[in-house]
Design an enzyme around this catalytic site. Sequence first.
Site, PDB file in Angstrom:
ATOM      1  N   TYR A 159      -1.977  -0.357  10.361  1.00 22.33           N
ATOM      2  CA  TYR A 159      -2.007  -0.781   8.965  1.00 22.33           C
ATOM      3  C   TYR A 159      -0.818  -0.197   8.203  1.00 22.33           C
ATOM      4  O   TYR A 159      -0.138  -0.908   7.458  1.00 22.33           O
ATOM      5  CB  TYR A 159      -3.312  -0.348   8.309  1.00 22.33           C
ATOM      6  CG  TYR A 159      -3.396  -0.723   6.852  1.00 22.33           C
ATOM      7  CD1 TYR A 159      -3.652  -2.025   6.468  1.00 22.33           C
ATOM      8  CD2 TYR A 159      -3.203   0.229   5.845  1.00 22.33           C
ATOM      9  CE1 TYR A 159      -3.717  -2.388   5.132  1.00 22.33           C
ATOM     10  CE2 TYR A 159      -3.270  -0.113   4.512  1.00 22.33           C
ATOM     11  CZ  TYR A 159      -3.530  -1.431   4.158  1.00 22.33           C
ATOM     12  OH  TYR A 159      -3.581  -1.778   2.827  1.00 22.33           O
TER      13      TYR A 159
ATOM     14  N   SER B 178       0.838  -1.198   0.000  1.00 21.87           N
ATOM     15  CA  SER B 178       0.000   0.000   0.000  1.00 21.87           C
ATOM     16  C   SER B 178       0.870   1.243   0.000  1.00 21.87           C
ATOM     17  O   SER B 178       1.974   1.250   0.566  1.00 21.87           O
ATOM     18  CB  SER B 178      -0.905   0.004   1.239  1.00 21.87           C
ATOM     19  OG  SER B 178      -1.583   1.245   1.362  1.00 21.87           O
TER      20      SER B 178
END
Length: 257
Positions: free
Chosen positions: A167, A154
């Site tokens: 995250y 990501s």
Amino acid sequence: MNEVKPGNLGTYGLQGRVAVISGGSSGIGAACARRLAALGARVAIGYNSGRDRAEALAAELPGEGHLPVFLPMTDSAAIAAAATLVEATFGRADVLVNSAGTTRAVLHGDLDALDDETFDRILVTNVRGPFATIRAFAPLLKRGGDAVVVNISSLAALNGLGSSIAYCASKAAMDTMAMSLARVLGPEIRIIGISPAGVDTDFVPGRSRDAVLKQASLSALKTVCQADDVAMAVEAAVTHLRLTTGSVVLVDGGRRL
């Protein structure tokens, strides 16, 4: 020393090859399954709670021999069993896509809301799980001498912006881990990260469609990223980036700019 043979410059055919996809029953993983199967691969569709989805996907993919496989990121023994099943069924594995992951939306400024259980679950699923999957499948991948691992990472790993601090940390860990693994698993296995920004899926619980559109509006290309956009990047990484390993490819529409 691996040499490029005339007539096969920079390409990686998938006819007769086997692709294993964790988190393959939905979202980016399912899009990857469709893309790789269309190129001729037999696909092992890894799932955790989505067995019905995995079975339905296996039935609709082009080609034959696709296999739903229980592949939970929090259970290393089950991951090892999945590798054993793939070996017994196919006798090989050539591509591994680490698409499984989890998150929870927690405001970055609310440190107390990011409790230990949530933090640990995210790190185990997003970091230890992919590592355990690579560890379990590495002998099978090495056997072919020309394998690829693609990690779905990501942009949050680079800019620290994402659904939660945990995250962001997990994806940064995944990228650094990939560099280490690329050094020790080459030349038989190359490892490539694909890093999107916000993708139009239901991956982030509670994220609205408006939030996805807002992220796209902040990017240079102002285009909403779909799961298939990420899958196309995975396809390119597998089939054409022959000399890329230990690197991350951004698929963010220029959001980092």
